[in-house]
Design an enzyme around this catalytic site. Structure first.
Site, short mmCIF file in Angstrom:
data_model
loop_
_atom_site.label_atom_id
_atom_site.label_comp_id
_atom_site.label_asym_id
_atom_site.label_seq_id
_atom_site.Cartn_x
_atom_site.Cartn_y
_atom_site.Cartn_z
N ARG A 162 0.83 -1.20 0.00
CA ARG A 162 0.00 0.00 0.00
C ARG A 162 0.87 1.26 0.00
O ARG A 162 0.55 2.25 -0.65
CB ARG A 162 -0.96 -0.02 1.19
CG ARG A 162 -2.05 1.04 1.05
CD ARG A 162 -3.13 0.88 2.10
NE ARG A 162 -2.61 1.08 3.44
CZ ARG A 162 -3.29 0.84 4.56
NH1 ARG A 162 -4.53 0.38 4.48
NH2 ARG A 162 -2.75 1.05 5.73
N LYS B 162 -2.69 6.51 1.05
CA LYS B 162 -2.44 7.05 2.39
C LYS B 162 -1.46 8.20 2.30
O LYS B 162 -0.27 8.05 2.62
CB LYS B 162 -1.94 5.92 3.31
CG LYS B 162 -2.34 6.12 4.75
CD LYS B 162 -2.25 4.81 5.53
CE LYS B 162 -2.28 5.04 7.01
NZ LYS B 162 -3.49 5.63 7.54
N GLU C 144 -16.32 6.21 4.43
CA GLU C 144 -15.60 5.66 5.58
C GLU C 144 -15.46 6.74 6.66
O GLU C 144 -15.89 7.88 6.47
CB GLU C 144 -14.22 5.13 5.17
CG GLU C 144 -13.27 6.19 4.65
CD GLU C 144 -11.85 5.65 4.42
OE1 GLU C 144 -11.45 4.66 5.04
OE2 GLU C 144 -11.14 6.28 3.61
N1 PLP Z 1 -9.29 4.39 6.48
C1 PLP Z 1 -8.49 5.41 6.86
C2 PLP Z 1 -8.85 6.77 6.42
C3 PLP Z 1 -7.35 5.16 7.63
O1 PLP Z 1 -6.56 6.16 8.01
C4 PLP Z 1 -7.07 3.85 8.03
C5 PLP Z 1 -5.87 3.55 8.81
O2 PLP Z 1 -4.85 3.27 8.30
C6 PLP Z 1 -7.93 2.82 7.63
C7 PLP Z 1 -9.03 3.13 6.87
C8 PLP Z 1 -7.68 1.41 8.05
O3 PLP Z 1 -6.65 0.81 7.33
P1 PLP Z 1 -5.82 -0.35 8.01
O4 PLP Z 1 -6.79 -1.38 8.46
O5 PLP Z 1 -4.95 -0.86 6.91
O6 PLP Z 1 -5.07 0.24 9.11
C1 COI Z 2 -3.82 3.60 11.30
O1 COI Z 2 -4.82 3.01 11.67
O2 COI Z 2 -2.71 3.06 11.25
C2 COI Z 2 -3.86 4.98 10.84
O3 COI Z 2 -2.95 5.41 10.22
C3 COI Z 2 -5.01 5.81 11.18
C4 COI Z 2 -4.62 7.08 11.85
C5 COI Z 2 -5.86 7.88 12.06
C6 COI Z 2 -3.89 6.89 13.12
#
Ligand code: PLP
Ligand code: COI
Length: 337
Positions: A80, A183, A219
């Site tokens: 990612r 991200k 989301e």
């Molecule tokens: N959506 C957003 C906007 C996020 O910042 C995050 C965190 O990383 C997620 C979703 C969840 O992603 P993950 O499960 O890979 O941490």
């Molecule tokens: C994560 O879940 O790792 C993120 O980057 C989300 C952030 C809002 C801390």
């Protein structure tokens, strides 16, 4: 050993022994090095400062029941991060360099991994930033790849206690053909204003509808949206503007393993009033149940006291694997030597 009250950890920055860093210069990546200082030197014209050329990731390492430390799905974060890098014209991180950096920084900060049983974990934050100078809008010619770690507990106070969410009229996080699917640091800057308004109104988390039609659920500002329907299905939005969450992907697999049907499709806002359970999911928030969703004068109510039964089963399934209490049948964990 650092003097940390492991049971009181929240999701706050605190310095650790060191971080790791590698620099991209003259078209190639240099070697990784450990740095004790928690500051960096860069050009005052660095592109990460002026034009937001900054990609980041979040993953966790866990002290497991058998005393070993394991990292949860780091290859997924590597992929990612490289998707983000490609989109904002940063050089990709070679897969081996990414994994080596994550291992090296955890290894050098082992004393900061919260002990098994405290509910804490080590949050690992990879960061890729343009550090070369530009004054016209263009990608930098120099980059730094940094991985830092922070011992953390729950993101929202109360761990698995429901929190209230709000949808705010007049604020978008991601444009329909924008950067919601990657991200980049700027996505979070774009959400700060709305999140500040929400906090002042007593809502710790903001839910976003799709920016174009305002009909569909996208989301949360920090995490993906998941719901459990009255028929017991796991349901989560399909949208081009949301981050492909590794936690959501893992939970979908765990749900399938438990015989729970998984549905990924557009979810109209008007449908979610009928859901039995709703939660936010992500690395930082794990599964955080939602007690209420407020949108103008509409108030949708779910269980406000405790996590619903299906989400709790999924929470236990995920954290059970992460802490080595349940067999890791999909090989998601990478062991630290
Ligand atoms: N959506 C957003 C906007 C996020 O910042 C995050 C965190 O990383 C997620 C979703 C969840 O992603 P993950 O499960 O890979 O941490
Ligand atoms: C994560 O879940 O790792 C993120 O980057 C989300 C952030 C809002 C801390």
């Amino acid at each position: 050993m650092p003097n940390i009250d492991w049971n009181k950890l929240g999701f706050e920055y605190s310095p650790t022994a060191c971080h790791v860093r590698a620099t991209f210069k003259d078209g190639k990546w240099g070697r990784l090095s450990l740095k004790k200082a928690s500051t960096i030197n860069m050009s005052i014209a660095a592109t990460c400062l002026h034009y937001g050329q900054a990609c980041f990731e979040g993953l966790k390492a866990f002290k497991c029941k058998d005393g070993k430390v394991r990292i949860f799905r780091p290859e997924e974060n590597m992929k990612r991060m490289n998707d983000t890098a490609k989109y904002i014209l940063c050089p990709e991180i070679p897969p081996d360099l990414f994994i080596e950096a994550v291992r090296k920084v955890i290894s050098a900060n082992m004393d900061y991994v919260p002990p098994y049983g405290t509910g804490g974990s080590m949050y690992v934050r990879p960061l890729l930033i343009g550090t070369g100078p530009r004054i016209g809008v263009a990608p930098a010619d120099q980059y730094d790849f940094i991985v830092l770690v922070v011992p953390v507990g729950a993101y929202y106070k109360g761990k698995i206690k429901p929190v209230d969410a709000i949808i705010l009229n007049g604020y978008d996080r991601a444009a329909p053909n924008g950067t919601g699917h990657i991200k980049v640091a700027g996505n979070y800057a774009a959400g700060l204003h709305a999140s500040n308004i929400a906090k002042k109104m007593g809502f710790p988390i903001v839910l976003y509808l799709d920016s174009q039609s305002k009909q569909y659920v996208d989301e949360f500002g920090t995490s993906n949206f998941i719901g459990i329907t009255k028929d017991g299905e796991y349901i989560t939005p399909d949208s081009k503007s949301i981050l492909p969450s590794i936690t959501n992907k893992s939970l979908q697999q765990i749900a399938k393993d438990m015989g729970i049907p998984v549905v990924r499709r557009q979810i109209a806002f008007r449908e979610i009033a009928k859901f039995a359970e709703v939660a936010a999911c992500g690395t930082a928030v794990v599964i955080t149940p939602i007690g209420r969703i407020v949108f103008g004068n509409k108030i949708l109510e779910y269980d406000q006291e405790k996590c619903g039964p299906t989400l709790k089963k999924l929470y236990d399934g995920l954290t059970g694997i992460q802490y080595g209490e349940i067999p890791d049948r999909h090989n998601w964990l990478m062991e630290m030597k």
